[in-house]
Design a protein around this motif. Sequence first.
Motif, PDB file in Angstrom:
ATOM      1  N   THR A   5       0.854  -1.185   0.000  1.00 45.11           N
ATOM      2  CA  THR A   5       0.000   0.000   0.000  1.00 45.11           C
ATOM      3  C   THR A   5       0.889   1.233   0.000  1.00 45.11           C
ATOM      4  O   THR A   5       1.961   1.239   0.609  1.00 45.11           O
ATOM      5  N   VAL A   6       0.420   2.251  -0.693  1.00 45.93           N
ATOM      6  CA  VAL A   6       1.138   3.522  -0.747  1.00 45.93           C
ATOM      7  C   VAL A   6       0.240   4.560  -0.096  1.00 45.93           C
ATOM      8  O   VAL A   6      -0.868   4.829  -0.573  1.00 45.93           O
ATOM      9  N   ASP A   7       0.715   5.111   1.014  1.00 48.02           N
ATOM     10  CA  ASP A   7      -0.040   6.131   1.743  1.00 48.02           C
ATOM     11  C   ASP A   7       0.616   7.488   1.559  1.00 48.02           C
ATOM     12  O   ASP A   7       1.845   7.600   1.594  1.00 48.02           O
ATOM     13  N   LEU A   8      -0.206   8.488   1.370  1.00 46.31           N
ATOM     14  CA  LEU A   8       0.250   9.872   1.310  1.00 46.31           C
ATOM     15  C   LEU A   8       0.006  10.496   2.682  1.00 46.31           C
ATOM     16  O   LEU A   8      -1.089  10.358   3.243  1.00 46.31           O
ATOM     17  N   THR A  19      -4.605   6.366   1.739  1.00 49.35           N
ATOM     18  CA  THR A  19      -4.037   5.430   0.778  1.00 49.35           C
ATOM     19  C   THR A  19      -4.323   5.929  -0.629  1.00 49.35           C
ATOM     20  O   THR A  19      -5.466   6.252  -0.959  1.00 49.35           O
ATOM     21  N   ILE A  20      -3.268   6.005  -1.445  1.00 45.53           N
ATOM     22  CA  ILE A  20      -3.441   6.478  -2.818  1.00 45.53           C
ATOM     23  C   ILE A  20      -3.195   5.366  -3.847  1.00 45.53           C
ATOM     24  O   ILE A  20      -3.526   5.532  -5.025  1.00 45.53           O
ATOM     25  N   ALA A  21      -2.622   4.229  -3.422  1.00 46.91           N
ATOM     26  CA  ALA A  21      -2.400   3.117  -4.349  1.00 46.91           C
ATOM     27  C   ALA A  21      -2.220   1.826  -3.558  1.00 46.91           C
ATOM     28  O   ALA A  21      -1.820   1.851  -2.388  1.00 46.91           O
ATOM     29  N   ALA A  22      -2.509   0.707  -4.223  1.00 46.84           N
ATOM     30  CA  ALA A  22      -2.327  -0.609  -3.613  1.00 46.84           C
ATOM     31  C   ALA A  22      -1.991  -1.619  -4.701  1.00 46.84           C
ATOM     32  O   ALA A  22      -2.399  -1.459  -5.857  1.00 46.84           O
ATOM     33  N   MET A  23      -1.232  -2.639  -4.305  1.00 49.06           N
ATOM     34  CA  MET A  23      -0.837  -3.679  -5.247  1.00 49.06           C
ATOM     35  C   MET A  23      -0.792  -5.024  -4.524  1.00 49.06           C
ATOM     36  O   MET A  23      -0.322  -5.098  -3.391  1.00 49.06           O
ATOM     37  N   ARG A  38       0.887 -12.948 -10.723  1.00 51.64           N
ATOM     38  CA  ARG A  38      -0.291 -12.163 -11.104  1.00 51.64           C
ATOM     39  C   ARG A  38      -0.252 -10.873 -10.292  1.00 51.64           C
ATOM     40  O   ARG A  38      -0.058 -10.895  -9.068  1.00 51.64           O
ATOM     41  N   ILE A  39      -0.436  -9.766 -10.983  1.00 55.54           N
ATOM     42  CA  ILE A  39      -0.405  -8.447 -10.351  1.00 55.54           C
ATOM     43  C   ILE A  39      -1.792  -7.826 -10.443  1.00 55.54           C
ATOM     44  O   ILE A  39      -2.398  -7.808 -11.520  1.00 55.54           O
ATOM     45  N   GLU A  40      -2.288  -7.312  -9.341  1.00 55.49           N
ATOM     46  CA  GLU A  40      -3.514  -6.515  -9.306  1.00 55.49           C
ATOM     47  C   GLU A  40      -3.171  -5.216  -8.610  1.00 55.49           C
ATOM     48  O   GLU A  40      -2.630  -5.226  -7.497  1.00 55.49           O
ATOM     49  N   ALA A  41      -3.430  -4.108  -9.290  1.00 53.62           N
ATOM     50  CA  ALA A  41      -3.050  -2.811  -8.733  1.00 53.62           C
ATOM     51  C   ALA A  41      -4.163  -1.792  -8.956  1.00 53.62           C
ATOM     52  O   ALA A  41      -4.899  -1.863  -9.934  1.00 53.62           O
ATOM     53  N   SER A  42      -4.249  -0.857  -8.028  1.00 56.02           N
ATOM     54  CA  SER A  42      -5.217   0.235  -8.175  1.00 56.02           C
ATOM     55  C   SER A  42      -4.592   1.506  -7.625  1.00 56.02           C
ATOM     56  O   SER A  42      -3.691   1.469  -6.779  1.00 56.02           O
ATOM     57  N   GLU A  43      -5.061   2.614  -8.154  1.00 55.87           N
ATOM     58  CA  GLU A  43      -4.619   3.916  -7.646  1.00 55.87           C
ATOM     59  C   GLU A  43      -5.766   4.905  -7.753  1.00 55.87           C
ATOM     60  O   GLU A  43      -6.643   4.776  -8.607  1.00 55.87           O
TER      61      GLU A  43
END
Length: 88
Positions: A5-8, A19-23, A38-43
Motif C-alpha cells: 500500500t502507498v499512503d500519502l 491510501t493512494i495506491a495498492a498492489m 499475477r499483479i492486481e493494482a489500483s490507484e
Amino acid sequence: MLVITVDLVPGGFTPMRRTIAAMNISNISDLAEISDYRIEASETSNPLAGTPPRTVRCVIHGHARAQSVWALLVKASEEIMKTDPIEP
C-alpha cells in the motif's frame, strides 16, 4: 502474496494520511525458482497529474525468486505502467 500500500501523509501530518495506491503480487507458479506472478493494482485519481483512478491486472513471467523483493516490485511497477486500465 505480497500486499503493498502507498499512503500519502501530507506534510507528515498523520491525521491527513490516506491510501493512494495498492498492489497485490501473487505467485502463480507454486513458488518455483523461476516464477510467474499475477499483479492486481489500483490507484486513486491524481489531480496534480490530471490522471483518473485506475485498476490494472497483469502478469510477470519468468522472475527469478532468488532476488531482492525490490527487483520484483520494479518489474511489477513497470508492467503496471504499460498495461491499460480495466474499464469500470
